[in-house]
Design a protein around this motif. Structure first.
Motif, PDB file in Angstrom:
ATOM      1  N   ASP A 185     -10.412  39.246 -37.739  1.00 14.03           N
ATOM      2  CA  ASP A 185      -9.279  38.731 -36.982  1.00 14.03           C
ATOM      3  C   ASP A 185      -8.926  39.732 -35.905  1.00 14.03           C
ATOM      4  N   HIS A 186      -8.597  39.171 -34.770  1.00  9.85           N
ATOM      5  CA  HIS A 186      -8.231  40.055 -33.675  1.00  9.85           C
ATOM      6  C   HIS A 186      -6.723  40.265 -33.706  1.00  9.85           C
ATOM      7  N   GLU A 187      -6.264  41.157 -34.579  1.00 13.72           N
ATOM      8  CA  GLU A 187      -4.843  41.486 -34.620  1.00 13.72           C
ATOM      9  C   GLU A 187      -4.722  42.954 -35.008  1.00 13.72           C
ATOM     10  N   SER A 188      -3.631  43.582 -34.563  1.00 18.67           N
ATOM     11  CA  SER A 188      -3.521  45.018 -34.755  1.00 18.67           C
ATOM     12  C   SER A 188      -3.105  45.335 -36.190  1.00 18.67           C
ATOM     13  N   PHE A 189      -3.109  46.629 -36.512  1.00 15.07           N
ATOM     14  CA  PHE A 189      -2.746  47.036 -37.872  1.00 15.07           C
ATOM     15  C   PHE A 189      -1.285  46.704 -38.169  1.00 15.07           C
ATOM     16  N   LEU A 190      -0.476  46.611 -37.127  1.00 17.26           N
ATOM     17  CA  LEU A 190       0.926  46.284 -37.391  1.00 17.26           C
ATOM     18  C   LEU A 190       1.089  44.817 -37.780  1.00 17.26           C
ATOM     19  N   ASP A 247     -24.070  38.242 -32.563  1.00 16.22           N
ATOM     20  CA  ASP A 247     -22.969  38.924 -33.210  1.00 16.22           C
ATOM     21  C   ASP A 247     -22.785  40.245 -32.496  1.00 16.22           C
ATOM     22  N   VAL A 248     -21.605  40.473 -31.958  1.00 14.97           N
ATOM     23  CA  VAL A 248     -21.449  41.652 -31.120  1.00 14.97           C
ATOM     24  C   VAL A 248     -20.165  42.388 -31.462  1.00 14.97           C
ATOM     25  N   LEU A 249     -20.222  43.703 -31.323  1.00 14.26           N
ATOM     26  CA  LEU A 249     -19.055  44.544 -31.582  1.00 14.26           C
ATOM     27  C   LEU A 249     -18.279  44.707 -30.286  1.00 14.26           C
ATOM     28  N   LEU A 250     -16.998  44.403 -30.321  1.00 15.41           N
ATOM     29  CA  LEU A 250     -16.145  44.608 -29.156  1.00 15.41           C
ATOM     30  C   LEU A 250     -15.002  45.531 -29.572  1.00 15.41           C
ATOM     31  N   ILE A 251     -14.469  46.253 -28.583  1.00 16.96           N
ATOM     32  CA  ILE A 251     -13.344  47.122 -28.887  1.00 16.96           C
ATOM     33  C   ILE A 251     -12.188  46.775 -27.967  1.00 16.96           C
ATOM     34  N   ASP A 252     -11.056  46.475 -28.560  1.00 18.46           N
ATOM     35  CA  ASP A 252      -9.857  46.184 -27.795  1.00 18.46           C
ATOM     36  C   ASP A 252      -9.225  47.521 -27.431  1.00 18.46           C
ATOM     37  N   GLY A 255     -19.724  44.404 -45.672  1.00 20.48           N
ATOM     38  CA  GLY A 255     -20.057  44.136 -44.289  1.00 20.48           C
ATOM     39  C   GLY A 255     -20.011  45.363 -43.401  1.00 20.48           C
ATOM     40  N   PRO A 256     -20.128  45.145 -42.095  1.00 17.86           N
ATOM     41  CA  PRO A 256     -20.271  46.250 -41.150  1.00 17.86           C
ATOM     42  C   PRO A 256     -19.196  47.326 -41.306  1.00 17.86           C
ATOM     43  N   SER A 257     -19.640  48.553 -41.483  1.00 23.63           N
ATOM     44  CA  SER A 257     -18.720  49.655 -41.720  1.00 23.63           C
ATOM     45  C   SER A 257     -17.856  49.962 -40.507  1.00 23.63           C
ATOM     46  N   CYS A 258     -18.408  49.746 -39.293  1.00 26.62           N
ATOM     47  CA  CYS A 258     -17.655  50.105 -38.099  1.00 26.62           C
ATOM     48  C   CYS A 258     -16.321  49.373 -38.077  1.00 26.62           C
ATOM     49  N   VAL A 259     -16.353  48.101 -38.447  1.00 31.38           N
ATOM     50  CA  VAL A 259     -15.148  47.289 -38.401  1.00 31.38           C
ATOM     51  C   VAL A 259     -14.232  47.619 -39.580  1.00 31.38           C
ATOM     52  N   ARG A 260     -14.850  47.827 -40.744  1.00 33.30           N
ATOM     53  CA  ARG A 260     -14.040  48.143 -41.916  1.00 33.30           C
ATOM     54  C   ARG A 260     -13.311  49.463 -41.739  1.00 33.30           C
ATOM     55  N   ALA A 261     -13.947  50.396 -40.977  1.00 34.47           N
ATOM     56  CA  ALA A 261     -13.396  51.738 -40.876  1.00 34.47           C
ATOM     57  C   ALA A 261     -12.459  51.899 -39.691  1.00 34.47           C
ATOM     58  N   CYS A 262     -12.192  50.823 -38.955  1.00 34.59           N
ATOM     59  CA  CYS A 262     -11.288  50.951 -37.817  1.00 34.59           C
ATOM     60  C   CYS A 262      -9.854  50.911 -38.320  1.00 34.59           C
ATOM     61  N   PRO A 263      -9.065  51.980 -38.066  1.00 36.64           N
ATOM     62  CA  PRO A 263      -7.722  52.014 -38.638  1.00 36.64           C
ATOM     63  C   PRO A 263      -6.728  51.103 -37.921  1.00 36.64           C
ATOM     64  N   THR A 264      -7.012  50.741 -36.686  1.00 34.91           N
ATOM     65  CA  THR A 264      -5.990  50.013 -35.925  1.00 34.91           C
ATOM     66  C   THR A 264      -6.346  48.563 -35.654  1.00 34.91           C
ATOM     67  N   GLY A 265      -7.564  48.149 -36.000  1.00 35.63           N
ATOM     68  CA  GLY A 265      -7.945  46.770 -35.713  1.00 35.63           C
ATOM     69  C   GLY A 265      -8.491  46.594 -34.320  1.00 35.63           C
ATOM     70  N   ALA A 288     -11.612  47.478 -33.371  1.00 33.34           N
ATOM     71  CA  ALA A 288     -13.020  47.071 -33.437  1.00 33.34           C
ATOM     72  C   ALA A 288     -13.112  45.692 -34.072  1.00 33.34           C
ATOM     73  N   ILE A 289     -13.724  44.766 -33.364  1.00 34.87           N
ATOM     74  CA  ILE A 289     -13.907  43.428 -33.920  1.00 34.87           C
ATOM     75  C   ILE A 289     -15.348  43.003 -33.712  1.00 34.87           C
ATOM     76  N   ARG A 290     -15.850  42.189 -34.605  1.00 34.14           N
ATOM     77  CA  ARG A 290     -17.183  41.617 -34.414  1.00 34.14           C
ATOM     78  C   ARG A 290     -16.995  40.140 -34.137  1.00 34.14           C
ATOM     79  N   VAL A 291     -17.653  39.670 -33.092  1.00 31.84           N
ATOM     80  CA  VAL A 291     -17.457  38.277 -32.718  1.00 31.84           C
ATOM     81  C   VAL A 291     -18.795  37.613 -32.460  1.00 31.84           C
ATOM     82  N   SER A 292     -18.767  36.305 -32.554  1.00 37.40           N
ATOM     83  CA  SER A 292     -19.933  35.539 -32.171  1.00 37.40           C
ATOM     84  C   SER A 292     -19.558  34.846 -30.864  1.00 37.40           C
ATOM     85  N   PRO A 293     -20.467  34.799 -29.891  1.00 36.06           N
ATOM     86  CA  PRO A 293     -20.076  34.374 -28.549  1.00 36.06           C
ATOM     87  C   PRO A 293     -19.516  32.967 -28.482  1.00 36.06           C
ATOM     88  N   ASP A 294     -20.083  32.022 -29.244  1.00 36.56           N
ATOM     89  CA  ASP A 294     -19.590  30.664 -29.035  1.00 36.56           C
ATOM     90  C   ASP A 294     -18.197  30.460 -29.605  1.00 36.56           C
TER      91      ASP A 294
END
Lengths: 289, 832
Positions: free
Chosen positions: A19-24, B654-659, B802-812, B814-820
């Motif tokens: 999900d694209h939402e922040s930790f908050l 399936d691609v990793l994006l960072i907000d 699943g992918p550790s990069c996303v699991r280990a992101c503390p703030t949310g 890092a997201i993995r998305v599929s283009p469609d």
């Protein structure tokens, strides 16, 4: 304009789409709700249960609140391990951070009720004060984490840190060449400016973006009085201004990065001190029963 | 060499012609100390030369020693210029060579084949007469030569073995492809070598790296520019060599001629593939395809009688294969027709456990007779083909694969039949596929998951053909390719339109089908046009844009397997949006009129198409109505979508994006990646481009048609069960995948030593801590041989959670998305 029959794939198998939402906001504020509930229960318990002689850490309500509080403190400090131990399993650090934030905030209520508002100059109040310091620094951290990344991203203008430094290096090379025809004294100020590395400043300067003796600024001023006809000198001044612009961007970048870390310099040591004080508090309470 | 060794052992008169002054040039040219692997492991080596995985030097030493022992007649420095038959002309045997010329009509050259013996002309002018010729020249070809006067001087070279051995020289590197850049940078890297390096670029200097260095990878070009800026070497733009003399070269530059000191010229200006040479010998290729191989008989004989082709040129790039073939081919020439190929035990294993208890040869004949796509294969091809395939036996009612299960292999039915479930809610609705036909071909073409569940209808035996083997089959056997294409197109259409359509209903539409390859960025439908044709996307992907208020607005993303263009057909209005290829795509264009007739005949189909259309029309209307208050958001997201497509999201699964509004730069994603995979990170968070706070880090996109998979000698790259593209342990470290990846997400590195535990680091300060250890630490603590292998993101396959990069992101962030899912305008507007 299309039907998409063959991409049923996306709904099957191991599903990792996040999900694209922040930790908050994690899971529609799940942990905010849970921690609010916890606080409400504690407040209700404090005010509804009439303990003798008065609310105090030593009553059964006090012990319960204290146990919850101490348990929370220990669990919250374990985030440091969770973050670094990349084990298998369905955990998400975002959920942990979310819980860390909201449960940490709930400690303000829980621990304050545990004190029964009896504070003094002793090890017990020290533990309480340290905990509040940790929480306040944590609040600062939340504020930084929710505002600085966007600022950082904006300031970076889609460049990486390395690209920014490379840009500066490129300007420096141009300056070095452009300054060759200048008279000695002018060339020296330019060279002094070139020696001005963005990394020479210490933590405080970086954090407050305070550079009173910036040699690039000084060098620009030197060329202010040069007549406009002196093309070489004016070119160098323009380059210096560009250098200053780049330098300021890097300095802002460093300031923001320093801020993102700064609160941890209080938060983490204070947590360690808190755990020590908490241990002292618990041991002394049981020892002097 | 292996062939000559066999000939020597058998006492057949022979000569081994070697272009250079040493044997095994390909391995000789590997960098020093490179670990050479001996895959496929299960294949038995059959050669008079020994070969086992090991260091380059050891292998070469062994081979040279063995060559001497066998008393092989080697002629060094013998480069072959031409091979001509000297016997009488073979009636009716004419080789046609089509020369493609840019912008001009093709030129056809005809060569009359002559019977052996062959006259082999060497560049030295010498000629050799031979009854039979074995071509084992590989595919590397000859480097393009410096044509300027003096280009034949000895200090004009075409390769560089060890840049650290060149000291105190003035060097001119010609050509700014990756090879040239790597050589130049290698020579200039250590100032202690005191080399003066210039690299010549014909193109002018430009701020856009892509323009000045069109043939090089961007990071390489950028590094070169950096080195130039640091004064380590000099890039000379708009320069070419005019003349070479002893110690000097004259360059022609934009500002006239310039003469500079030069002790060595290294020309890296590409190479000509050996195809022309091979064709001139009278050897025919299977097709005009650039990847095509020579047409060969079961004993490797080409269309020129007496000329045999083995090794990479014949389509077998692995060393072991080549050596076995060398041995076999000499045995064949020597009249040993009884020879069982080295793969016999492997095939016995493949066919083991099947009913009937047939011998390998019977099975092969059985396959050839029963499976339509295998009819036209030679026995040799079939053997090779079966090495990459599996035999499967199923009981009646057994599920072969489930809908949405991953898998890209192709199945051919040898015996029995299968039924395909076309309605997931109703298992009784099925379509039967008879014996001899194929299924599973959708995954083969688009690399996506299975589109339907397939169940064995009776006792069934199938061949499961891996994607690579199937692709090879299609390139080598044109009739098989046509058959697979026909079946897959028909099925794709039937499946897409559903509604009880049968193959007969579509036959008219099928007859109008045109296969087209659309280059990236080309429009197939233009808004406002009156076209009626329908396009089916077979591979690649498309983007749909609509012009709103003078600006193109991104509407949706169409993955492979969708169709587009039916709106105009149903409502008889001009095209409502523009559709263009996001990446190079293959489409089938169907005639609108013919399709309309099908629609009229099938009311159910018409109704379902209408319903689809309504959904789309509502989206269009939503955008249209919101454009006033949402115009900036819609425009921003349009631009963002364009940016993402330009970053390869169009071909990603399936691609990793960072907000960036959430990323605090803690690099925990990278650390998690390293700690999940042997201590090396497969992603670079900071690198990569950003648009509107959305950052695309350097990390695998798991492309629909992975570029990395295109050329992997041991076939070590696979698409795994969850759509991930990963590398298995058979990787030989050749670096092809790294070079082929346009996104720079594959790195070559050795597995680092094990780190002390996290607790030991936290409390005792032991080891380098979480994340990838520094190079220094890895070097210091390394044990034994450092074998560099390719590593890339495998989407943490096999790791629970699943992918550790996303699991280990503390703030949310890092997201993995599929283009469609991600690239739909509704998603974007909602997010905005």
């Amino acid at each position: 304009m299309a039907t998409n029959l063959s991409s049923g794939a996306l709904q099957a198998g191991r599903e990792f789409r996040t999900d694209h939402e922040s930790f908050l906001q994690h899971r529609s504020f799940r942990w905010l709700k849970l921690s609010s509930l916890l606080m409400l229960v504690c407040i209700a318990a404090y005010f509804l249960i009439d303990v003798e002689p008065r609310p105090n850490g030593g009553t059964w309500v006090g012990y319960t609140l204290g146990t919850i509080g101490a348990g929370l403190i220990v669990w919250l400090s374990l985030l440091g391990f969770r973050k670094r131990a990349i084990t298998e399993g369905g955990w998400s650090l975002k959920a942990w951070t979310s819980a860390h934030v909201y449960l940490g905030l709930s400690l303000i209520v829980i621990a304050t009720l545990h004190t029964g508002f009896q504070l003094g100059w002793n090890v017990h109040t020290l533990a309480y004060a340290l905990m509040m310091l940790v929480i306040v620094s944590g609040i600062v951290g939340i504020w930084f984490y929710s505002t600085i990344p966007a600022e950082l991203s904006l300031n970076r203008r889609e460049m990486t840190q390395r690209q920014m430094l490379e840009g500066l290096k490129a300007l420096d090379r141009q300056l070095n060449e452009a300054a060759q025809p200048l008279p000695r004294d002018q060339a020296d100020t330019v060279l002094a400016a070139l020696g001005d590395s963005p990394f020479s400043a210490g933590f405080w300067r970086r954090t407050f973006n305070y550079y009173p003796g910036c040699k690039t600024t000084r060098a620009i001023a030197v060329f202010d009085d040069v007549p406009a006809s002196d093309k070489d000198a004016k070119r160098v001044q323009r380059l210096l201004m560009r250098r200053k612009g780049q330098l300021e961007r890097i300095r802002r970048h460093m300031k923001l990065k320093a801020l993102l870390e700064s609160w941890l310099f209080v938060h983490v040591p204070a947590t360690l001190a808190l755990i020590a004080a908490l241990a002292a508090h618990i041991v002394s309470v049981f020892f002097y029963w | 060499m292996s062939a000559a060794g066999r000939a020597a052992a058998l006492g057949i008169p022979h000569v081994l012609l070697e272009k250079t002054d040493h044997l095994s040039d390909t391995i000789y040219k590997y960098q020093k100390g490179k670990h050479v692997m001996a895959t496929p492991n299960q294949l038995i080596l059959r050669s008079d030369h020994e070969f086992d995985a090991g260091k380059r030097e050891q292998i070469l030493e062994k081979w040279v020693g063995r060559t001497d022992e066998l008393k092989i007649n080697v002629k060094y420095n013998a480069e072959v210029k031409a091979i001509r038959g000297t016997g009488p002309a073979i009636p009716g045997s004419v080789q046609k060579i089509v020369m493609r010329r840019r912008g001009k009509p093709d030129e056809v050259q005809e060569i009359q084949r002559h019977e052996p013996p062959y006259e082999i002309e060497l560049t030295s002018g010498e000629t050799i007469i031979a009854e039979t010729v074995i071509l084992a020249i590989g595919t590397q070809g000859n480097p393009t030569l410096v044509t300027a006067p003096g280009g034949d001087l000895p200090h004009v070279t075409y390769q560089l073995d060890d840049p650290t051995e060149v000291l105190d020289e003035h060097i001119v590197v010609v050509g700014v492809g990756d090879a040239g850049i790597e050589n130049a940078r290698g020579l200039a890297e250590d100032p202690a070598q005191r080399n003066v390096v210039s690299i010549l670029n014909r193109k002018p200097k430009s701020t856009n790296v892509r323009e000045s260095f069109a043939n090089a990878k961007e990071p390489n070009a950028k590094a070169l520019i950096e080195d130039d800026a640091e004064g380590k070497l000099t890039i000379r733009y708009e320069s070419e060599i005019k003349q070479v003399e002893e110690g000097w070269v004259t360059l022609s530059t934009r500002d006239g001629e310039e003469r500079i000191k030069c002790d060595r010229v290294i020309a890296r200006i590409g190479s000509a593939p050996p195809r022309t040479f091979v064709e001139q010998c009278g050897i025919e290729f299977t097709s005009d395809d650039r990847q095509a191989y020579p047409t060969l008989s079961p004993v490797f004989e080409s269309t020129a009688p007496g000329i045999f082709v083995i090794g990479a040129l014949a389509g077998y790039p692995l060393i072991k294969h080549c050596m076995n073939q060398g041995y076999d081919v000499v045995e064949f020439i020597n009249g040993n027709t009884e020879l069982k190929p080295a793969d016999e035990p492997l095939l016995v294993e493949t066919f083991a456990g099947l009913p009937h208890n047939k011998s390998v040869e019977d099975w092969l004949a059985h396959l050839k007779a029963n499976v339509s796509i295998l009819h036209d294969m030679s026995t040799l091809q079939l053997r090779e083909f079966m090495l990459d395939s599996d035999m499967r036996a199923y009981a009646a009612g057994e599920t072969i694969f489930e809908k949405s299960a991953p898998g890209s292999s192709l199945f051919a039915i040898v015996e029995g039949s299968v039924s395909v479930r076309i309605d997931k809610n109703d298992p009784t609705k099925t379509v039967t596929i008879p014996q001899g036909s194929i299924f599973g071909e959708v995954g083969l073409i688009s690399g996506r998951r299975r589109s339907a569940t397939v169940v064995a209808a009776e006792q069934t035996i199938c061949v499961e053909i891996s994607r690579n083997a199937a692709l090879k089959l299609m390139s080598q056997v044109p009739p098989a390719k046509r058959e697979i294409e026909r079946i897959s197109t028909e099925r794709q259409l039937l499946q897409m339109f559903g509604s009880g359509l049968t193959a007969e209903d579509l036959s008219e539409v099928m007859a109008t089908a045109k296969f087209k390859t659309i280059p990236a960025g080309t429009e197939i439908i233009t808004e406002g046009d009156r076209g009626k044709n329908i396009f089916v996307i077979r591979s690649g992907s498309m983007t749909v844009e609509k012009n709103i208020g003078g600006k193109p607005v991104f509407l949706s993303y169409l993955p492979a397997g969708s169709y587009v263009g039916e709106m105009a057909l149903i409502d008889d209005l001009p095209r409502s949006a523009t559709v263009r290829a996001a990446i190079k795509s293959d489409v089938i264009e169907l005639d609108g009129e013919a399709f309309q007739r099908v629609l009229q005949a099938k009311p159910a189909l018409f109704a379902s198409a209408r319903k689809e259309m309504e959904v789309r029309r509502r989206t269009n209307e939503m955008i249209e109505s919101r454009k006033e208050n949402f115009s900036t958001i819609v425009q921003l997201y349009s631009e963002q979508a364009d940016f993402l497509v330009s970053q390869g999201i169009g071909e990603a699964t399936d691609v990793l994006l960072i907000d960036e509004t959430l990323c605090v730069g803690c690099d925990n994603c990278e650390k998690a990646c390293a700690d999940s995979h042997d201590g090396l990170s497969r992603l670079d968070r900071e690198a990569g481009l950003t648009f509107a706070h959305l950052h695309v880090p350097t990390s695998c996109r798991h492309c629909e048609h992975p570029h990395c998979m295109a050329d992997c000698p041991p076939n070590a790259l696979h698409r795994g069960p969850d759509g991930e593209v990963s590398i298995d342990e058979t990787c030989i470290g050749c670096g092809n995948c790294q070079r082929n990846c346009p996104y720079g997400v594959i790195r070559m590195d050795a597995r680092p030593p094990k780190k002390p535990s996290l607790l030991a680091w936290m409390f005792l300060g032991k080891g380098p801590g979480p994340g990838e250890a520094s190079k220094l630490w890895r070097k210091k603590n390394s044990q034994g041989d450092q074998v560099k292998k390719a590593i890339k993101c495998d989407m943490c396959t096999g790791i629970e959670g699943g992918p550790s990069c996303v699991r280990a992101c503390p703030t949310g962030a890092a997201i993995r998305v599929s283009p469609d899912v991600f690239l739909s305008v509704t998603n974007m507007v909602d997010e905005g």
